[in-house]
Enzyme design. Structure first.
Site, PDB file in Angstrom:
ATOM      1  N   ASN A  11     -72.155 -36.123 -40.136  1.00 39.85           N
ATOM      2  CA  ASN A  11     -71.449 -36.662 -38.973  1.00 39.85           C
ATOM      3  C   ASN A  11     -71.039 -38.093 -39.340  1.00 39.85           C
ATOM      4  O   ASN A  11     -71.847 -39.007 -39.284  1.00 39.85           O
ATOM      5  CB  ASN A  11     -72.388 -36.651 -37.758  1.00 39.85           C
ATOM      6  CG  ASN A  11     -71.763 -37.290 -36.535  1.00 39.85           C
ATOM      7  OD1 ASN A  11     -70.569 -37.608 -36.539  1.00 39.85           O
ATOM      8  ND2 ASN A  11     -72.557 -37.471 -35.492  1.00 39.85           N
ATOM      9  N   LYS A  13     -69.150 -40.003 -37.788  1.00 43.55           N
ATOM     10  CA  LYS A  13     -68.932 -40.827 -36.584  1.00 43.55           C
ATOM     11  C   LYS A  13     -67.631 -41.621 -36.731  1.00 43.55           C
ATOM     12  O   LYS A  13     -66.688 -41.109 -37.329  1.00 43.55           O
ATOM     13  CB  LYS A  13     -70.152 -41.727 -36.335  1.00 43.55           C
ATOM     14  CG  LYS A  13     -71.446 -40.902 -36.273  1.00 43.55           C
ATOM     15  CD  LYS A  13     -72.637 -41.659 -35.759  1.00 43.55           C
ATOM     16  CE  LYS A  13     -73.858 -40.750 -35.765  1.00 43.55           C
ATOM     17  NZ  LYS A  13     -75.062 -41.396 -35.252  1.00 43.55           N
ATOM     18  N   HIS A  97     -73.331 -34.646 -28.512  1.00 47.21           N
ATOM     19  CA  HIS A  97     -74.090 -35.661 -29.257  1.00 47.21           C
ATOM     20  C   HIS A  97     -74.604 -36.721 -28.286  1.00 47.21           C
ATOM     21  O   HIS A  97     -73.932 -37.045 -27.305  1.00 47.21           O
ATOM     22  CB  HIS A  97     -73.194 -36.303 -30.321  1.00 47.21           C
ATOM     23  CG  HIS A  97     -73.956 -37.173 -31.268  1.00 47.21           C
ATOM     24  ND1 HIS A  97     -74.327 -38.451 -30.940  1.00 47.21           N
ATOM     25  CD2 HIS A  97     -74.452 -36.925 -32.497  1.00 47.21           C
ATOM     26  CE1 HIS A  97     -75.024 -38.953 -31.950  1.00 47.21           C
ATOM     27  NE2 HIS A  97     -75.107 -38.057 -32.915  1.00 47.21           N
ATOM     28  N   GLU A  99     -74.637 -39.788 -28.397  1.00 46.61           N
ATOM     29  CA  GLU A  99     -73.712 -40.916 -28.181  1.00 46.61           C
ATOM     30  C   GLU A  99     -72.642 -40.544 -27.164  1.00 46.61           C
ATOM     31  O   GLU A  99     -72.192 -41.386 -26.380  1.00 46.61           O
ATOM     32  CB  GLU A  99     -73.103 -41.356 -29.525  1.00 46.61           C
ATOM     33  CG  GLU A  99     -74.116 -42.134 -30.354  1.00 46.61           C
ATOM     34  CD  GLU A  99     -73.989 -41.978 -31.862  1.00 46.61           C
ATOM     35  OE1 GLU A  99     -72.918 -41.564 -32.340  1.00 46.61           O
ATOM     36  OE2 GLU A  99     -74.978 -42.272 -32.567  1.00 46.61           O
ATOM     37  N   GLU A 169     -82.064 -33.796 -31.847  1.00 46.90           N
ATOM     38  CA  GLU A 169     -81.904 -35.189 -32.237  1.00 46.90           C
ATOM     39  C   GLU A 169     -82.592 -36.090 -31.213  1.00 46.90           C
ATOM     40  O   GLU A 169     -81.998 -36.443 -30.192  1.00 46.90           O
ATOM     41  CB  GLU A 169     -80.418 -35.551 -32.315  1.00 46.90           C
ATOM     42  CG  GLU A 169     -79.652 -34.730 -33.330  1.00 46.90           C
ATOM     43  CD  GLU A 169     -78.460 -35.498 -33.890  1.00 46.90           C
ATOM     44  OE1 GLU A 169     -78.383 -35.645 -35.114  1.00 46.90           O
ATOM     45  OE2 GLU A 169     -77.631 -35.970 -33.091  1.00 46.90           O
ATOM     46  N   GLY A 175     -80.064 -43.405 -35.903  1.00 44.99           N
ATOM     47  CA  GLY A 175     -79.561 -44.684 -36.398  1.00 44.99           C
ATOM     48  C   GLY A 175     -80.582 -45.805 -36.327  1.00 44.99           C
ATOM     49  O   GLY A 175     -80.236 -46.976 -36.484  1.00 44.99           O
ATOM     50  N   SER A 214     -82.047 -40.299 -38.454  1.00 45.69           N
ATOM     51  CA  SER A 214     -82.533 -41.063 -39.607  1.00 45.69           C
ATOM     52  C   SER A 214     -83.050 -40.187 -40.751  1.00 45.69           C
ATOM     53  O   SER A 214     -84.020 -40.537 -41.411  1.00 45.69           O
ATOM     54  CB  SER A 214     -83.596 -42.082 -39.173  1.00 45.69           C
ATOM     55  OG  SER A 214     -83.049 -43.007 -38.240  1.00 45.69           O
TER      56      SER A 214
END
Ligand code: PGA
Length: 251
Positions: A11, A13, A97, A99, A169, A175, A214
């Site tokens: 991904n 991003k 996701h 985000e 996730e 991250g 991560s």
């Protein structure tokens, strides 16, 4: 237990430009040719789907998108429909996701609608689910995941999961450099599989459940060795060819 072929999905991003992404992709394609058994997918930003798709031809690496609209077509400025992704030969699309959920207000219902659109257009959704740190600390992890999952099962039906992938996730691991331990992740993956098995044993058994948050070369192997972890969704580490290739080899 069925044989599930691991999947490692990058991904990217909203990172890079053609100047940096072309050499990254060239290195990844070259490295994948040598002995990677897992299925590999790359999810670039929308505007690079055409270019990346061309470069992936004949490589065996799949193309994926990071998002899609929940509508089929119409006056939705700035949105991209499932059929458009299909035009660009995407096999996968990331749905829900964290985000998207956190920064763009996507609710469980919106995520479920996107999932339905993806499956209806023969795209394989990579459905992301995961809890916030406060939720984990409050002992709410399973409730949160059950809610996120059940909303999609209700709207899409369990049969739709035959062509889907789930990515667990934990939001606190994305991250942040803080990874779930293999045991923490496995516990949740097993829970997710069991939740689906309530509706359909066979689909639950065949479904690939990726871990994301991560993942790097140094921790990939121990995560992927767990019984219910079938690969990974890779953010930061997918932007470095050597790291990403090492993760693909670990799967
Ligand atoms: P990360 O991101 O690998 O940078 O933690 C994972 C993801 O958001 O899919």
């Amino acid at each position: 237990m069925s044989q599930r072929r691991p999947l490692v999905a990058a991904n990217w991003k909203m990172n890079g430009t053609l100047a940096s992404l072309r050499p990254l992709l060239a290195s990844v394609c070259k490295g994948i040719a040598n002995g990677v058994k897992a299925e590999v997918a790359i999810c670039p930003p929308y505007v690079y789907l055409g270019e990346v798709g061309r470069l992936l031809e004949q490589t065996g690496i799949a193309l994926g998108a990071q998002n899609l609209a929940r509508q089929d077509a119409g006056a939705y400025t700035g949105e991209i429909a499932a059929a458009m992704l299909k035009d660009y030969h995407c096999r996968y699309v990331i749905v829900g996701h964290s985000e998207r959920r956190t920064l763009y207000g996507e609710t469980d219902t919106v995520v479920a609608e996107k999932f339905v659109r993806a499956v209806g257009n023969e795209l394989k959704p990579i459905l992301c689910i995961g809890e916030y740190l406060e939720e984990r600390e409050a002992g709410d992890t399973e409730n949160v995941l059950a809610r996120q999952l059940d909303t999609v099962i209700e709207k899409a039906g369990i049969a739709a999961f035959a062509d889907a992938v789930i990515a667990y996730e934990p939001v606190w691991a994305i991250g942040t450099g803080r990874t779930a331990t293999p045991e923490q992740a496995e516990e949740v993956h097993a829970f997710i599989r069991l939740r689906l098995a309530r509706h359909d044993d066979k689909i639950a058994d065949q479904l690939r459940i990726l871990y994301g948050g991560s993942v790097k070369a140094a921790n990939a192997k121990e995560l992927f060795n767990m019984a219910d972890i079938d690969g990974g969704l890779i953010g930061g580490a997918s932007l470095q060819a050597d790291e990403f290739l090492a993760i693909c080899r670990a799967a």
